[in-house]
Enzyme design. Structure first.
Site, mmCIF file in Angstrom:
data_model
loop_
_atom_site.group_PDB
_atom_site.id
_atom_site.type_symbol
_atom_site.label_atom_id
_atom_site.label_comp_id
_atom_site.label_asym_id
_atom_site.label_seq_id
_atom_site.Cartn_x
_atom_site.Cartn_y
_atom_site.Cartn_z
ATOM 1 N N THR A 82 51.162 -78.317 -21.760
ATOM 2 C CA THR A 82 50.127 -77.281 -21.859
ATOM 3 C C THR A 82 49.696 -77.061 -23.310
ATOM 4 O OG1 THR A 82 49.841 -74.883 -21.679
ATOM 5 C CG2 THR A 82 52.085 -75.654 -21.844
ATOM 6 N N ASP A 83 48.476 -76.551 -23.483
ATOM 7 C CA ASP A 83 48.011 -76.210 -24.837
ATOM 8 C C ASP A 83 48.745 -74.984 -25.398
ATOM 9 O OD1 ASP A 83 46.862 -74.249 -23.225
ATOM 10 O OD2 ASP A 83 44.836 -74.476 -24.028
ATOM 11 N N GLU A 84 49.475 -74.260 -24.511
ATOM 12 C CA GLU A 84 50.115 -73.019 -24.975
ATOM 13 C C GLU A 84 51.221 -73.283 -25.997
ATOM 14 O OE1 GLU A 84 50.677 -70.093 -21.876
ATOM 15 O OE2 GLU A 84 49.073 -70.971 -20.686
ATOM 16 N N TYR A 141 57.579 -69.056 -21.535
ATOM 17 C CA TYR A 141 57.007 -70.228 -20.859
ATOM 18 C C TYR A 141 56.630 -71.296 -21.882
ATOM 19 C CZ TYR A 141 53.306 -73.178 -18.867
ATOM 20 O OH TYR A 141 52.532 -74.256 -18.502
ATOM 21 N N LYS A 180 58.121 -75.115 -22.552
ATOM 22 C CA LYS A 180 57.313 -76.339 -22.489
ATOM 23 C C LYS A 180 57.354 -77.072 -23.841
ATOM 24 C CE LYS A 180 55.044 -77.751 -19.558
ATOM 25 N NZ LYS A 180 55.320 -78.621 -18.379
HETATM 26 P P1 NAD Z 1 52.718 -74.803 -10.152
HETATM 27 O O1 NAD Z 1 53.597 -73.648 -10.507
HETATM 28 O O2 NAD Z 1 51.550 -74.597 -9.261
HETATM 29 O O3 NAD Z 1 53.603 -75.966 -9.471
HETATM 30 C C1 NAD Z 1 54.855 -76.338 -9.954
HETATM 31 C C2 NAD Z 1 55.506 -77.230 -8.893
HETATM 32 O O4 NAD Z 1 56.786 -77.624 -9.393
HETATM 33 C C3 NAD Z 1 55.736 -76.522 -7.557
HETATM 34 O O5 NAD Z 1 55.355 -77.358 -6.494
HETATM 35 C C4 NAD Z 1 57.246 -76.277 -7.546
HETATM 36 O O6 NAD Z 1 57.800 -76.260 -6.227
HETATM 37 C C5 NAD Z 1 57.746 -77.468 -8.359
HETATM 38 N N1 NAD Z 1 59.046 -77.198 -8.975
HETATM 39 C C6 NAD Z 1 59.404 -76.113 -9.718
HETATM 40 N N2 NAD Z 1 60.681 -76.203 -10.086
HETATM 41 C C7 NAD Z 1 61.161 -77.377 -9.577
HETATM 42 C C8 NAD Z 1 62.402 -78.039 -9.634
HETATM 43 N N3 NAD Z 1 63.449 -77.488 -10.276
HETATM 44 N N4 NAD Z 1 62.536 -79.233 -9.028
HETATM 45 C C9 NAD Z 1 61.485 -79.795 -8.367
HETATM 46 N N5 NAD Z 1 60.279 -79.206 -8.266
HETATM 47 C C10 NAD Z 1 60.123 -78.013 -8.870
HETATM 48 O O7 NAD Z 1 52.298 -75.419 -11.542
HETATM 49 P P2 NAD Z 1 50.896 -76.058 -11.995
HETATM 50 O O8 NAD Z 1 50.003 -74.967 -12.444
HETATM 51 O O9 NAD Z 1 50.451 -77.023 -10.979
HETATM 52 O O10 NAD Z 1 51.380 -76.836 -13.311
HETATM 53 C C11 NAD Z 1 51.899 -78.168 -13.209
HETATM 54 C C12 NAD Z 1 52.260 -78.652 -14.590
HETATM 55 O O11 NAD Z 1 51.116 -78.633 -15.439
HETATM 56 C C13 NAD Z 1 53.316 -77.780 -15.283
HETATM 57 O O12 NAD Z 1 54.191 -78.626 -15.985
HETATM 58 C C14 NAD Z 1 52.505 -76.914 -16.239
HETATM 59 O O13 NAD Z 1 53.268 -76.570 -17.364
HETATM 60 C C15 NAD Z 1 51.373 -77.862 -16.605
HETATM 61 N N6 NAD Z 1 50.093 -77.204 -16.954
HETATM 62 C C16 NAD Z 1 49.541 -76.248 -16.149
HETATM 63 C C17 NAD Z 1 48.319 -75.685 -16.496
HETATM 64 C C18 NAD Z 1 47.654 -74.660 -15.616
HETATM 65 O O14 NAD Z 1 46.617 -74.104 -16.002
HETATM 66 N N7 NAD Z 1 48.146 -74.380 -14.423
HETATM 67 C C19 NAD Z 1 47.666 -76.074 -17.671
HETATM 68 C C20 NAD Z 1 48.277 -77.058 -18.472
HETATM 69 C C21 NAD Z 1 49.478 -77.620 -18.103
HETATM 70 P P1 TYD Z 2 46.911 -66.731 -16.526
HETATM 71 O O1 TYD Z 2 46.069 -67.198 -15.386
HETATM 72 O O2 TYD Z 2 48.231 -66.077 -16.232
HETATM 73 O O3 TYD Z 2 47.087 -67.980 -17.500
HETATM 74 P P2 TYD Z 2 47.723 -68.051 -19.015
HETATM 75 O O4 TYD Z 2 48.349 -66.760 -19.350
HETATM 76 O O5 TYD Z 2 48.716 -69.144 -18.873
HETATM 77 O O6 TYD Z 2 46.564 -68.377 -19.890
HETATM 78 O O7 TYD Z 2 46.065 -65.692 -17.380
HETATM 79 C C1 TYD Z 2 44.782 -66.044 -17.918
HETATM 80 C C2 TYD Z 2 44.307 -64.866 -18.751
HETATM 81 O O8 TYD Z 2 44.068 -63.742 -17.881
HETATM 82 C C3 TYD Z 2 45.333 -64.387 -19.755
HETATM 83 O O9 TYD Z 2 44.660 -63.963 -20.952
HETATM 84 C C4 TYD Z 2 45.990 -63.188 -19.092
HETATM 85 C C5 TYD Z 2 44.854 -62.611 -18.254
HETATM 86 N N1 TYD Z 2 45.292 -61.954 -16.999
HETATM 87 C C6 TYD Z 2 44.855 -60.641 -16.704
HETATM 88 O O10 TYD Z 2 44.095 -60.014 -17.475
HETATM 89 N N2 TYD Z 2 45.280 -60.057 -15.551
HETATM 90 C C7 TYD Z 2 46.110 -60.701 -14.685
HETATM 91 O O11 TYD Z 2 46.489 -60.099 -13.645
HETATM 92 C C8 TYD Z 2 46.542 -62.034 -14.986
HETATM 93 C C9 TYD Z 2 47.453 -62.794 -14.058
HETATM 94 C C10 TYD Z 2 46.096 -62.622 -16.150
#
Ligand code: NAD
Ligand code: TYD
Length: 350
Positions: free
Chosen positions: A131-133, A156, A160
């Protein structure tokens, strides 16, 4: 490639990656390994579950023995590692779970690849999705590049960042062929309704308050999930070992501006009076340590591999809203059970 392992394939991004791989590469066997936490849902994959090149393994990446046996039995050509705990608010409540899954789980997989892949790892690839975070928080100017120093600020992002460091360390120390990508915020179908966009869609449907943290001035760079999946495919095929690629949408939005657009789309789609959903906006206590702004410079990926996001934001948001409105049973299923406890702890006690 003949056989790939995708971890976290039942989650939001993982399910889009699994679908893309299964459909695009019918000759490749795609193994989806997922422990099915609250965020994992096989209903995300019903359209491909019967394909002959798709296999599901219910397994925890923390289960060292099973992971080792799996790598011993199957000679995966590539691992796409997406399994993680992914929600910042949950990491604030329970950091240890993030340390276990995101750090130890990643190291388990790295060890299995290191020990069971034949050296010198010819034709192998360990692809870590991050992630970019990890880069921390920007002020009003500037963009994250691949050389921006890591400065994670939530449990988080710290977990990562640590996993990214281990992946690079295994490349430098043991010569493991790794690649990493760091992506901005994703949105689209199948995202668990704890993250901003699906949470607000769900609350608008139910006419519940829309909890905006702080003043709603934080900025995120949004990318449609299928664009992320295509970038992952491209990097898997053409990225260079040892390299990092940033993926982003060139699409920065202040939370409150995004929320206004979402409210308008929802009113239109639900046939409600214009302005109705905006009355639900409720400013609540800010998230602890809330990062102000994330924004990605995806220039390297564009220059070196020719990737660009395909969708305009408003088009992507409409598609997303349509999906949630057409899949109310999915939404109801994932918001029953454990979700109710989470929601109560996170919002109703605030
Ligand atoms: P998500 O939370 O929707 O899905 C995570 C999946 O991992 C789930 O299916 C869960 O069951 C599985 N999982 C969790 N713990 C596990 C374990 N111990 N063993 C096996 N499986 C396990 O997450 P997402 O939003 O789809 O993100 C996927 C990846 O992409 C993550 O690594 C996250 O850091 C990265 N990412 C997410 C975003 C975003 O905006 N959602 C952006 C950049 C990077
Ligand atoms: P989120 O979807 O949790 O992603 P991330 O924190 O990983 O960027 O949140 C996106 C933005 O929205 C973040 O600035 C937090 C804000 N946010 C709210 O204002 N209210 C909410 O209930 C949630 C879940 C997020």
């Amino acid at each position: 490639m003949k056989k790939i392992l995708i971890t976290g394939g039942a989650g939001f991004i993982g399910s889009h990656v699994v679908r893309l791989m299964v459909n695009k590469y019918p000759q490749t066997q795609v193994y989806n390994l997922d422990s099915l936490t609250y965020a994992g849902n096989l209903a995300n994959l019903t359209d491909i579950e019967l394909k002959p090149n798709y296999f599901f393994l219910k397994m925890d990446i923390l289960d060292q023995e099973k992971i080792n046996s799996l790598f011993e039995e199957h000679h995966f050509d590539a691992v796409l590692h997406l399994a993680a705990e992914s929600h910042v608010d949950r990491s604030i409540t329970n950091p240890l779970e993030f340390i276990h899954t995101n750090i130890l789980g990643t190291v388990n997989l790295l060890n299995a690849a290191r020990n069971f892949w034949n050296k010198p790892y010819e034709g192998k690839r360990f692809y870590h999705i991050s992630t970019d975070e990890v880069y921390g928080s920007l002020g009003s100017e500037g963009l994250f590049t691949e050389t921006t120093a890591y400065d994670p600020r939530s449990p988080y992002s710290a977990s990562k960042a640590s996993s990214d460091h281990f992946v690079r360390a295994y490349h430098h120390t043991y010569g493991l062929p790794v690649v990493i990508s760091n992506c901005s915020n994703n949105y689209g179908p199948n995202q668990f309704p704890e993250k901003l966009i699906p949470l607000f869609i769900n609350n608008i449907i139910q006419m519940k308050p829309l909890p905006v943290y702080g003043k709603g001035e934080n900025v995120r760079d949004w990318l449609y999930v299928e664009d992320h999946a295509h970038a992952i495919d491209l990097i898997l095929q053409k990225g260079k070992n040892g390299e990092t690629y940033n993926i982003g949408g060139h699409n920065e939005w202040k939370n409150i501006d995004l929320i206004h657009i979402l409210c308008k789309i929802m009113d239109k789609k639900l046939g409600r009076e214009p302005g109705h959903s905006e009355t639900l906006i409720t400013y609540v206590k800010d998230r602890a340590g809330h990062d102000l702004r994330y924004a990605i410079d995806a220039g390297k990926l564009q220059r070196e591999l020719g990737w660009e996001p395909s969708l305009q934001f408003e088009e992507g948001l409409e598609k997303t809203v349509d999906w949630y409105l057409n899949n109310k049973a999915w939404l109801e299923q994932v918001t029953s059970g454990e979700y109710q406890n989470f929601y109560h702890q996170q919002y109703e006690k605030r």
